[in-house]
Design an enzyme around this catalytic site. Structure first.
Site, short mmCIF file in Angstrom:
data_model
loop_
_atom_site.label_atom_id
_atom_site.label_comp_id
_atom_site.label_asym_id
_atom_site.label_seq_id
_atom_site.Cartn_x
_atom_site.Cartn_y
_atom_site.Cartn_z
N HIS A 1 0.80 -1.23 0.00
CA HIS A 1 0.00 0.00 0.00
C HIS A 1 0.83 1.28 0.00
CE1 HIS A 1 0.93 -0.09 4.26
NE2 HIS A 1 0.58 1.18 4.31
C1 UD1 Z 1 -2.54 5.29 5.73
C2 UD1 Z 1 -1.28 5.81 6.44
C3 UD1 Z 1 -0.19 4.75 6.38
C4 UD1 Z 1 -0.71 3.43 6.92
C5 UD1 Z 1 -1.96 3.03 6.13
C6 UD1 Z 1 -2.55 1.73 6.61
C7 UD1 Z 1 -0.78 8.21 6.34
C8 UD1 Z 1 0.05 9.23 5.67
N1 UD1 Z 1 -0.74 6.99 5.79
O1 UD1 Z 1 -2.22 5.12 4.34
O2 UD1 Z 1 0.91 5.16 7.18
O3 UD1 Z 1 0.29 2.45 6.79
O4 UD1 Z 1 -2.93 4.07 6.29
O5 UD1 Z 1 -3.64 1.37 5.83
O6 UD1 Z 1 -1.41 8.49 7.31
N2 UD1 Z 1 -9.51 4.78 1.35
C9 UD1 Z 1 -10.66 4.06 1.29
N3 UD1 Z 1 -11.28 3.77 2.47
C10 UD1 Z 1 -10.81 4.18 3.67
C11 UD1 Z 1 -9.64 4.94 3.70
C12 UD1 Z 1 -8.98 5.22 2.53
O7 UD1 Z 1 -11.11 3.66 0.25
O8 UD1 Z 1 -11.45 3.87 4.70
C13 UD1 Z 1 -8.80 5.08 0.07
C14 UD1 Z 1 -9.05 6.51 -0.40
O9 UD1 Z 1 -9.10 6.49 -1.79
C15 UD1 Z 1 -7.78 7.21 0.03
C16 UD1 Z 1 -6.74 6.14 -0.09
O10 UD1 Z 1 -7.41 4.92 0.26
O11 UD1 Z 1 -7.49 8.32 -0.76
C17 UD1 Z 1 -5.57 6.35 0.83
O12 UD1 Z 1 -6.01 6.50 2.19
P1 UD1 Z 1 -5.11 7.32 3.26
O13 UD1 Z 1 -5.67 7.20 4.62
O14 UD1 Z 1 -4.86 8.69 2.72
O15 UD1 Z 1 -3.72 6.61 3.19
P2 UD1 Z 1 -3.37 5.08 3.26
O16 UD1 Z 1 -2.74 4.72 1.97
O17 UD1 Z 1 -4.52 4.25 3.74
#
Ligand code: UD1
Length: 386
Positions: free
Chosen positions: A210
């Protein structure tokens, strides 16, 4: 002592759970749990609350996804009135996600003392958003609780006074040790067709991906998936796909790799799944012959489980897993990934040992330190909520 903990993303939940359980033992601690809403899908959030017996959050900020600045700012805007209204004596944050840093900045500006759990880890890679979150949080924290000795040394080198730093062990491992036997009851192996004859799991590997550096770039993601598919010709590889990775695979045209129906029947290939809950994923790791990952926490969990881990990154902020555990850094070289995986499948990998203080009692140590040092700290820095 009034404590507010802020969590937001999947890797926070198994870290806060043992602390909440421990704080409940003390009637003089009043605790409120705030969920930022950084992760909101049931599979990344609610299912973890269920598996870990976490209480429903007292306050939900419902921030959702966005750019880093937007998400950080939105958490700060929504948390500030909560801190002003509740006047906590202490803010607890865990790990290194955006919610961790946003909550720390908000609390620091209101002079609320901060405890950072998992302080001091450094990848020395400024392209990782988590590295920025870790550094900002540590510079603001009053209590810095470290999981490994390297973290203590990093903090001392950065000029953090030694009386703020405490080597206490690993709260994520508290959860792992508490839930390992329950996780073994999970039906996930049967559901995935991985339960062999004679009541034993079939040989299989696990892949998680991820990190933006691996999944946001089409060529990096393509190379990794190609190399993993080669390993998957030997053993099935279970791939719980993170929503971010799923989105990228869709836009890069890689979703044909996610058709897992053939893999299950053929005893090889990539078996893709939705993100798994805590207990199912723990069960999956526990019985795996090989874990391929770019996660931070999984490097630590596999070390304690004694399962070989190949980390698809050039660096790690958790060096104890390399020196004492089962982790090996593979970087992004596809040939190395295939060769190292085949070696592991032949049984050739570091067997490792459990790092010091990763014994299931980190949360107890943390809460004891907070309670013992509380009166002194409270008079030193009392919250001003003007
Ligand atoms: C985040 C953390 C990372 C952690 C990871 C675990 C930061 C900078 N990153 O990364 O350190 O290892 O979580 O999973 O805080 N999305 C969904 N559903 C959700 C949440 C997110 O579909 O419930 C999708 C959205 O399109 C979003 C993307 O995932 O834009 C990324 O989510 P985000 O929380 O920004 O970062 P992660 O890659 O999950």
């Amino acid at each position: 002592m009034k404590v507010i903990s802020v969590v937001g993303a999947r890797p926070n939940f198994m870290k806060i759970a043992p602390l909440i359980q421990e704080m409940r033992q003390f009637s003089d601690i009043e605790h409120l749990l705030v969920h930022s809403g950084q992760h909101y899908d049931d599979r990344l959030s609610a299912s973890f609350f269920g598996d870990l017996g976490l209480p429903k959050p007292d306050i939900q900020l419902q921030v959702g996804s966005g750019t880093h600045a937007w998400q950080t700012a939105e958490i700060m805007k929504r948390l500030e009135p909560v801190l002003i209204e509740n006047k906590p004596d202490l803010l607890i944050v865990v790990g290194d996600v955006n919610s961790t840093m946003a909550a720390s900045i908000t609390a620091a500006k209101l002079l609320v003392p901060i405890a950072h759990i998992e302080a001091g880890l450094r990848s020395f890679d400024p392209t990782m958003p988590e590295e920025i979150n870790r550094k900002v949080t540590d510079v603001l924290a009053d209590f810095l609780f470290a999981t490994e000795e390297s973290a203590v040394q990093n903090l001392l080198k950065e000029g953090i006074p030694s009386d703020r730093i405490f080597l206490v062990g690993n709260v994520m491992i508290d959860s792992l040790l508490r839930y390992r036997s329950m996780a073994r009851q999970s039906g996930v192996l049967a559901d995935l067709g991985l339960w062999g004859e004679h009541g034993k799991p079939k040989p299989y590997g696990v892949l998680t991906l991820h990190r933006p550096s691996n999944v946001d770039d089409p060529s990096a993601l393509g190379l990794i998936l190609e190399a993993v598919s080669e390993v998957a010709m030997k053993v099935p590889i279970v791939f719980p796909v993170h929503p971010r990775t799923h989105e990228r695979m869709k836009s890069f045209g890689y979703t044909h790799l996610l058709d897992s129906s053939r893999a299950k029947s053929a005893d090889s290939g990539l078996i893709s799944t939705n993100p798994l809950g805590y207990l199912d994923f723990l069960c999956l790791m526990d019985h795996a012959r090989l874990v391929l990952t770019d996660s931070g926490g999984i490097q630590e969990e596999t070390t304690v489980l004694g399962v070989p881990c190949l980390t698809l990154r050039e660096n790690t902020e958790r060096p104890v897993t390399l020196h004492e555990g089962t982790n090996q850094l593979i970087g992004l070289n596809p040939e190395k990934l295939v060769q190292a995986s085949l070696k592991v499948l032949e049984g050739d990998f570091p067997k490792g040992r459990r790092p010091r203080l990763w014994d299931g009692h980190a949360a107890q140590r943390i809460v004891k330190i907070l309670l013992d040092s509380w009166p002194a700290r409270a008079t030193k820095r009392s919250p001003s909520m003007a």
